[in-house]
Write a protein that holds these residues in place. Structure first.
Motif, short mmCIF file in Angstrom:
data_model
loop_
_atom_site.label_atom_id
_atom_site.label_comp_id
_atom_site.label_asym_id
_atom_site.label_seq_id
_atom_site.Cartn_x
_atom_site.Cartn_y
_atom_site.Cartn_z
N ALA A 115 0.76 -1.29 0.08
CA ALA A 115 -0.06 -0.01 -0.12
C ALA A 115 0.80 1.31 0.04
CB ALA A 115 -1.01 0.01 1.15
N LEU A 116 2.02 1.24 0.68
CA LEU A 116 2.95 2.49 0.84
C LEU A 116 3.58 2.36 -0.56
CD1 LEU A 116 4.66 1.92 4.34
CD2 LEU A 116 2.85 3.82 3.58
N ALA A 117 3.75 1.53 -1.14
CA ALA A 117 4.23 1.73 -2.59
C ALA A 117 3.28 2.19 -3.76
CB ALA A 117 4.68 0.08 -2.92
N ALA A 150 4.49 18.22 -0.60
CA ALA A 150 3.87 17.01 0.32
C ALA A 150 4.25 15.64 -0.58
CB ALA A 150 2.32 17.06 -0.13
N CYS A 151 4.25 15.79 -1.94
CA CYS A 151 4.72 14.56 -2.76
C CYS A 151 6.20 14.12 -2.25
CB CYS A 151 4.53 14.82 -4.06
SG CYS A 151 2.64 14.94 -4.98
N ALA A 152 6.98 15.05 -2.40
CA ALA A 152 8.35 14.73 -1.94
C ALA A 152 8.22 14.15 -0.46
CB ALA A 152 9.24 15.71 -1.88
N VAL A 153 7.75 14.61 0.59
CA VAL A 153 7.60 14.02 1.71
C VAL A 153 7.24 12.81 1.79
CG1 VAL A 153 6.75 14.18 4.32
CG2 VAL A 153 7.47 16.34 2.93
N THR A 154 6.00 12.32 1.05
CA THR A 154 5.55 11.17 1.02
C THR A 154 6.52 10.12 0.43
OG1 THR A 154 3.32 12.05 0.48
CG2 THR A 154 3.86 9.78 0.00
N GLU A 155 7.11 10.48 -0.59
CA GLU A 155 8.22 9.72 -1.27
C GLU A 155 9.24 9.38 -0.02
OE1 GLU A 155 10.03 11.48 -4.62
OE2 GLU A 155 8.04 11.88 -5.55
N TRP A 156 9.84 10.16 0.68
CA TRP A 156 10.80 10.02 1.78
C TRP A 156 10.29 9.19 2.91
CZ3 TRP A 156 15.61 10.09 1.46
CH2 TRP A 156 16.50 10.95 0.51
N LEU A 209 20.86 8.03 0.61
CA LEU A 209 21.51 8.69 1.39
C LEU A 209 22.75 9.31 0.82
CD1 LEU A 209 20.98 6.77 4.55
CD2 LEU A 209 19.75 8.49 3.82
N LEU A 210 23.50 8.58 -0.24
CA LEU A 210 24.63 9.19 -0.93
C LEU A 210 24.07 10.51 -1.71
CD1 LEU A 210 26.15 5.77 -1.62
CD2 LEU A 210 26.40 7.16 0.27
N GLN A 211 23.04 10.40 -2.18
CA GLN A 211 22.78 11.44 -3.14
C GLN A 211 21.22 11.63 -3.30
OE1 GLN A 211 23.75 14.08 -4.25
NE2 GLN A 211 24.05 14.20 -6.56
N PRO A 212 20.53 12.51 -2.66
CA PRO A 212 19.15 12.64 -2.53
C PRO A 212 18.59 13.09 -3.86
CG PRO A 212 20.18 14.63 -1.57
CD PRO A 212 21.39 13.67 -1.89
N LEU A 213 18.50 12.36 -4.90
CA LEU A 213 17.71 12.46 -5.91
C LEU A 213 16.50 11.73 -6.10
CD1 LEU A 213 20.56 12.18 -8.65
CD2 LEU A 213 19.72 14.37 -7.67
N ARG A 214 15.54 12.09 -6.52
CA ARG A 214 14.08 11.63 -6.75
C ARG A 214 14.23 10.50 -7.46
NH1 ARG A 214 10.14 13.90 -9.37
NH2 ARG A 214 8.56 13.25 -7.90
N ALA A 224 2.68 9.68 -5.44
CA ALA A 224 3.45 10.96 -5.17
C ALA A 224 4.53 11.27 -6.19
CB ALA A 224 4.13 10.75 -3.66
N TYR A 225 5.01 10.19 -6.69
CA TYR A 225 6.11 10.53 -7.70
C TYR A 225 5.37 10.90 -9.05
CZ TYR A 225 10.04 9.42 -10.78
OH TYR A 225 11.05 9.75 -11.81
N ALA A 226 4.08 10.30 -9.51
CA ALA A 226 3.71 10.57 -10.54
C ALA A 226 2.98 12.20 -10.57
CB ALA A 226 2.68 9.55 -11.08
N VAL A 227 2.32 12.41 -9.81
CA VAL A 227 1.53 13.71 -9.47
C VAL A 227 2.51 14.94 -10.10
CG1 VAL A 227 0.33 15.44 -8.16
CG2 VAL A 227 -0.11 12.99 -8.05
N PRO A 228 3.68 15.13 -9.50
CA PRO A 228 4.44 16.41 -10.08
C PRO A 228 4.83 16.17 -11.48
CG PRO A 228 5.25 15.65 -7.83
CD PRO A 228 4.27 14.48 -8.43
#
Length: 256
Positions: A20-22, A45-51, A89-94, A28-32
């Protein structure tokens, strides 16, 4: 009956919540990306959800590590899970969060014995097409010389790339987009190999089942034939009439 371990119980209980989280991560990834005019509040909000979703999978890995009988063996056999947890954690890219979450979802799905191979392959195909389209659109839409500007272009490109057709009408022009193309090509080839092997294994199992049934019927016929011969011999012994051997020639010869 052997009681399941704490790790197995944890994996069974968390399977559905993590799936469900996936799904929440996918939205959250698709909306923006789909809605390029989304407000800043929605984007944050979408970025926070991804994290948060990635953090849930990371916590799941740590819990399974704590429950493992041998932590060193767990890390050695689940090194892909560890890479998926560490990479963002090494590179915070979406895009890295996308790749790591997809990897963790796939690893957890493979642990579930009730999920069949066909379902896993079908889900992998849909997931790769969807996330491949969104990822290439996010990196190519703003490229100066890019020709993947809409979601339709991205989906068409994903289909042609994943099936290794490659019409060339749409192609990534950035380095990151080309890396995505290589990953999508290799994934398509790998999934095609899995499907082909699965179909071949089904045919082989079917042929083996037919051979076993044929051998069983042949053995039953031979056993029935032996019983008939034994009954004939018993009847002949009771009546005093000799029973001819089944392969003996006819002494009277052919009728004239």
């Amino acid at each position: 009956m052997e009681e399941p371990s704490a790790q197995a119980r944890w994996e069974r209980r968390t399977q559905r919540p993590l799936l469900a989280l996936a799904v929440a991560f996918a939205v959250a990834y698709a909306v923006p990306i789909v809605d390029s005019s989304a407000s800043r509040l929605l984007t944050v909000a979408c970025a926070v959800t991804e994290w948060v979703v990635w953090g849930a999978f990371a916590a799941d890995y740590l819990v399974r590590l704590a429950f493992a009988p041998s932590r060193r063996e767990f890390v050695r056999t689940h090194w892909l899970d560890l890479c998926a947890v560490v990479l963002p954690l090494l590179q915070p890219l979406r895009l890295l969060r996308l790749m790591s979450t997809l990897l963790l979802v796939g690893r957890r799905a493979r642990m579930a014995s009730q999920i069949r191979l066909t379902t896993y392959v079908a889900g992998s195909v849909v997931g790769l097409l969807m996330f491949g389209s969104l990822a290439v659109l996010s990196v190519e839409r703003e490229a100066p010389h890019g020709n993947i500007k809409t979601l339709g272009d991205a989906v068409w490109w994903s289909f042609t790339t994943m099936t290794t057709v490659g019409y060339g009408d749409h192609a990534p022009t950035t380095g990151l987009g080309r890396m995505l193309a290589v990953g999508l090509m290799l994934s398509g080839i790998a999934l095609l190999g899995v499907v082909t092997a699965n179909i071949a294994a089904w045919f082989i199992a079917r042929f083996e089942k037919d051979d076993v049934e044929e051998r069983r019927q042949t053995a039953a016929i031979e056993a029935l034939t032996d019983e008939v011969r034994a009954l004939r011999a018993e009847v002949a012994a009771l009546s005093g009439v000799p029973v001819p051997h089944p392969h003996a020639p006819d002494e009277a010869g052919p009728l004239r």
